[in-house]
Design a protein around this motif. Sequence first.
Motif, short mmCIF file in Angstrom:
data_model
loop_
_atom_site.label_atom_id
_atom_site.label_comp_id
_atom_site.label_asym_id
_atom_site.label_seq_id
_atom_site.Cartn_x
_atom_site.Cartn_y
_atom_site.Cartn_z
N VAL A 78 55.68 33.55 43.15
CA VAL A 78 56.85 34.13 43.82
C VAL A 78 57.08 33.54 45.21
O VAL A 78 58.16 33.72 45.78
CB VAL A 78 56.76 35.67 43.90
N GLY A 114 50.29 35.26 35.66
CA GLY A 114 51.22 35.75 36.67
C GLY A 114 52.35 34.76 36.91
O GLY A 114 52.42 33.71 36.27
N THR A 115 53.22 35.10 37.84
CA THR A 115 54.37 34.28 38.19
C THR A 115 54.32 33.95 39.67
O THR A 115 54.11 34.84 40.50
CB THR A 115 55.68 35.03 37.88
N VAL A 129 51.19 34.93 44.01
CA VAL A 129 51.41 35.13 42.57
C VAL A 129 51.52 36.63 42.29
O VAL A 129 50.71 37.42 42.77
CB VAL A 129 50.27 34.51 41.75
N GLU A 130 52.53 37.00 41.50
CA GLU A 130 52.70 38.38 41.07
C GLU A 130 52.18 38.51 39.64
O GLU A 130 52.56 37.73 38.76
CB GLU A 130 54.17 38.77 41.12
N LEU A 174 58.48 30.40 40.57
CA LEU A 174 58.78 31.04 39.29
C LEU A 174 58.05 30.44 38.08
O LEU A 174 58.30 30.87 36.95
CB LEU A 174 60.29 31.11 39.03
N ASP A 175 57.13 29.50 38.30
CA ASP A 175 56.30 29.01 37.21
C ASP A 175 55.36 30.13 36.76
O ASP A 175 54.88 30.93 37.57
CB ASP A 175 55.43 27.83 37.64
N VAL A 176 55.09 30.17 35.46
CA VAL A 176 54.12 31.09 34.91
C VAL A 176 52.77 30.37 34.94
O VAL A 176 52.67 29.22 34.50
CB VAL A 176 54.49 31.51 33.47
#
Length: 78
Positions: free
Chosen positions: A38, A35-36, A48-49, A15-17
């Motif tokens: 996931v 992105g974030t 990464v999303e 959940l890190d940006v």
Amino acid sequence: MKAKKGAKIQRPSLLDVVALLADLPAQQLARGQVGTIVEQLDDKTLLVEFSDDQGRAYAVAPCPQTDLLVLHYVPEAA
């Protein structure tokens, strides 16, 4: 730009940006896109999303950990 002596390198976590440090042409993603994280796929690769301003995902891509920079929105002690 050199890192400070004794500076701690932060490993990205769930959940890190993050921002891309390199282009990923196969996924049509450019350096600097945000992105974030996931999922951690292995020791070196994170899923990464990438989402637009409305929160709609436009890409989900495996990214090498070395090509990601963790972003911070509040000041942290160096």
